[in-house]
Design a protein around this motif. Structure first.
Motif, short mmCIF file in Angstrom:
data_model
loop_
_atom_site.label_atom_id
_atom_site.label_comp_id
_atom_site.label_asym_id
_atom_site.label_seq_id
_atom_site.Cartn_x
_atom_site.Cartn_y
_atom_site.Cartn_z
N SER A 243 100.66 80.06 46.01
CA SER A 243 100.64 79.11 44.95
C SER A 243 100.38 79.76 43.46
O SER A 243 99.99 81.01 43.39
CB SER A 243 99.56 77.92 45.25
N ARG A 249 99.29 79.42 50.70
CA ARG A 249 99.04 78.25 51.43
C ARG A 249 100.28 78.11 52.61
O ARG A 249 101.30 78.65 52.37
CB ARG A 249 99.22 77.24 50.49
N LEU A 267 98.41 73.81 53.23
CA LEU A 267 97.01 74.11 53.29
C LEU A 267 96.79 75.84 53.33
O LEU A 267 97.57 76.54 53.60
CB LEU A 267 96.62 73.93 54.91
N PRO A 268 95.53 76.13 52.85
CA PRO A 268 95.21 77.41 52.62
C PRO A 268 95.41 78.18 54.09
O PRO A 268 94.67 77.79 55.07
CB PRO A 268 93.81 77.43 52.03
N THR A 269 96.01 79.49 54.05
CA THR A 269 96.26 79.93 55.22
C THR A 269 94.99 80.54 55.77
O THR A 269 94.81 81.07 56.79
CB THR A 269 97.51 81.21 55.22
#
Length: 706
Positions: A243, A249, A267-269
């Motif tokens: 991002s 993400r 969602l954040p990895t």
């Protein structure tokens, strides 16, 4: 090092290698489990972001559809279609006061005049022309959704909705514009987004409309480069993208079809794979510890196994050298090696017994093969005969010596056809078991003789094909008996068909002759009665004359009706015109009146027609079943059910009569009566199956399936 050389290493080395090989699948399973955990985490996260993206897209799409419905209803109002800025529709003002979201609604003609709105400041045509989507809306039938832009009056980021306004002639005359505050819309639509998730909504030009985090900073700006690749992907696509805030993400994509917008939810990895990474570290440590422990145990086991194996090797060497009295003696070692030594010693003891049993079995087999009418054969991998036992000469016409070291197709004296040769070779080449393969040949007198050959492939210990073993027998007598039975069956079937056909022809002729002979006479009597009824009133007043006249008329009508019923029973004409269902119904009605029974005919497909012979046979079965029920069943009601489109075709006749024992009735021809026999034979002649179900006090059910 070649693979084969590994098996020449010491037992200790092989144990170490074996344990390493055993641990390898465990390590593979461990890493596979870790991989699956990461995949599960990825799929779970993807499911979350996909649901979040789809839910947001569906909410936006439904909001736009609701706005479109409202704008469409406003555009259809007569006062709006007039486009008179001085006479705005008062209902719009009431609507705006109730729904503040429509406060910025503006109605204008195509030149931007006749502004009908409730704003303190009016938007100019020049300002309106610069709003994204305005030019496109002038040529679009329905509602147009514009892109992100700064509102000319509010100075806030908005997305404008345009809807055409048509005059009474149906021509485009103006536009309804409704700017939507994106900050307010984003706060409402993205309020439920979790804190760790990021949802971004972009327009068709790739500019940010809404953002769940730092919306004021990013609204109106182009989507960052790495995320641009997600915009053009198909709905449902998932990818890990960095991002603008530098956080990688896992994003999912969903479309807003009504506006051409795209929703990205991520969602954040690092959070997605955090648990899987911890499992990987602990799994790796555990695997290395298990590997070290296994190597230590393998070394110790090797020390205890080597000594007993040496003792086994010494005893085996002595046996191989011819010393069959040698025995294995173990003082220490694993329990399994003691069991091997015991069985080795027992094997030496039973060797002589096995050889003796083998010789006895061979002699017994040869005796049985000499007494049997079959012959037994063996052949090698090239299909050459290597052994024959039994009556080969009686079955094939050739002695055993003629077959040895030859394939069957190398023996022209067998007089087999080329087709049988090819079929037999195909069976052998398939290397699969086959059973009762029939072969025809000509004997010395020119007569056809048949043989049946069965065989199974033989494989050696290494799995290599080494030949076939099988059995053959002469089936000439059985084949001839079978052919004779088939000829007799066809002959009986033909005779039966002709008998049934002749019976029907006789009935048809009798029906026609009875009708031709009686109907003219009855018609003449009716005419005479009519003439007598026209006699003078003084003559008809006599009571005896009137009573006799009525008796004669009733007798004639009853005679005419009886003759028609007889004709219909012999060969109902309705069968030729309307089919099976029509003739059953036409027969059931007078039958019910005559017998006082309730007859119900059920059929789901009235239009189905069958072959004439089949319809006639089924009608005769139904006719006979109804007659039997009326005579013997003492029933109150009968149901005839026709399933003409079913597979198999099914006709059932059910009554609620007294019933009877089926087995004794079918065993005794005299007890069964000609009715049951006729029904069964008629059904079987038609190619069907006749079934009868009954019991005392439980009624009777007769079915025919074809």
């Amino acid at each position: 090092m070649p693979v084969w050389s590994l098996f020449r290493q010491s037992v200790r080395t092989q144990l170490l290698l074996l344990l390493c090989a055993a641990m390898l699948p465990l390590l593979v399973l461990l890493f596979r489990q870790i991989y699956l955990e990461r995949q599960d985490a990825r799929e779970y996260a993807y499911g979350q972001v996909r649901i979040l993206a789809q839910h947001t897209a569906q909410g936006l799409n439904q909001l736009l559809l609701d706005h479109e419905a409202v704008l469409q209803r406003i555009a259809q109002r007569p006062s709006v279609q007039a486009l008179d800025g001085k006479a705005c529709d008062p209902l719009i003002g009431e609507f705006v006061r109730v729904y503040p979201g429509f406060t910025n609604l503006v109605v204008q003609d195509l030149e931007g005049r006749n502004d009908c709105s409730f704003l303190e400041r009016k938007i100019t045509p020049e300002q309106l022309a610069r709003v994204p989507g305005y030019v496109q809306a002038r040529t679009t039938e329905g509602m147009t959704v514009g892109g992100v832009a700064l509102g000319p009056l509010s100075g806030r980021w908005v997305a404008s909705l345009f809807h055409p306004v048509r005059n009474v002639q149906g021509h485009l005359a103006g536009l309804i514009s409704l700017p939507i505050d994106l900050e307010v819309l984003g706060g409402r639509m993205l309020a439920a987004v979790p804190a760790n998730a990021l949802v971004v909504v972009v327009d068709a030009q790739g500019r940010i409309l809404m953002r769940s985090q730092d919306a004021r900073t990013w609204t109106g700006l182009p989507l960052p480069g790495p995320m641009q690749t997600m915009v053009g992907s198909s709905p449902g696509t998932m990818a890990a993208v960095q991002s603008a805030d530098g956080v990688e993400r896992l994003f999912a994509v969903a479309d807003v079809p009504r506006a051409g917008w795209v929703v990205l939810a991520g969602l954040p990895t690092a959070e997605v794979f955090a648990e899987a990474n911890r499992s990987f570290r602990w799994g790796l440590i555990s695997a290395l510890g298990l590997l070290g422990l296994a190597l230590l145990l393998a070394w110790r086991m090797g020390q205890r196994i080597v000594r007993p194996i040496d003792a086994l090797h010494t005893a085996a060497s002595q046996v191989a050298a011819g010393h069959t009295q040698a025995r294995v003696e173990l003082r220490a070692g694993p329990r399994e090696l003691y069991a091997v030594a015991t069985e080795f010693n027992r094997m030496l003891d039973s060797r002589e017994r096995v050889l003796a049993h083998l010789a006895e079995s061979e002699a017994r087999f040869r005796t049985l093969s000499d007494l049997s009418s079959d012959w037994y054969w063996e052949q090698d991998a090239q299909h050459r005969i290597v052994r024959f036992d039994g009556r080969i000469e009686q079955g094939t016409g050739l002695p055993e010596q003629a077959f040895l070291d030859k394939a069957r197709w190398e023996l022209p004296a067998l007089n087999l056809t080329e087709q049988d040769w090819q079929a037999h070779r195909a069976l052998l080449d398939a290397r699969k078991p086959f059973r009762d393969f029939e072969i025809a040949r000509l004997d010395a007198q020119g007569h056809i003789r048949w043989g049946a050959v069965s065989g199974t492939p033989v494989w050696d210990a290494q799995g290599q094909f080494v030949g076939y073993r099988g059995v053959g027998r002469d089936i000439t007598d059985a084949k001839r008996q079978e052919q004779e039975r088939m000829r007799m069956s066809l002959h009986i079937e033909e005779l039966s068909r002709r008998l049934v056909q002749s019976q029907e022809d006789a009935r048809r002729r009798f029906s026609r002759e009875l009708h031709d002979r009686t109907s003219p006479n009855l018609a003449a009597l009716r005419i005479n009665l009519d003439m007598l009824s026209q006699a003078p009133p003084q003559q008809r007043s006599a009571p005896e004359y009137a009573e006799r006249l009525e008796d004669m008329r009733a007798l004639i009508e009853d005679t005419t009706l009886s003759v028609r019923e007889i004709c219909a029973e012999l060969h109902p004409p309705v069968l030729d015109r309307g089919g099976l269902l029509a003739v059953v119904r036409s027969y059931a009605e007078p039958f019910a009146r005559r017998t006082g029974l309730q007859v119900q005919v059920l059929c789901e497909h009235a239009e189905v027609r069958l072959a004439p012979d089949l319809e006639l046979a089924l009608f005769r079965v139904i006719q006979e079943a109804l007659t039997n029920a009326a005579k013997h069943a003492h029933a109150r009601s009968i149901t005839v059910q026709l399933q003409l489109q079913a597979r198999p075709l099914r006709v059932c006749i059910t009554d609620d009569g007294v019933g009877f024992d089926v087995e004794p009735a079918l065993r005794e021809r005299r007890t069964a009566g000609l009715g049951l026999i006729n029904m069964r034979e008629t059904a079987e002649f038609a190619g069907g199956r006749f079934s009868l179900e009954s019991a005392p006090g439980q009624g009777t059910r007769i079915c025919v399936e074809i």
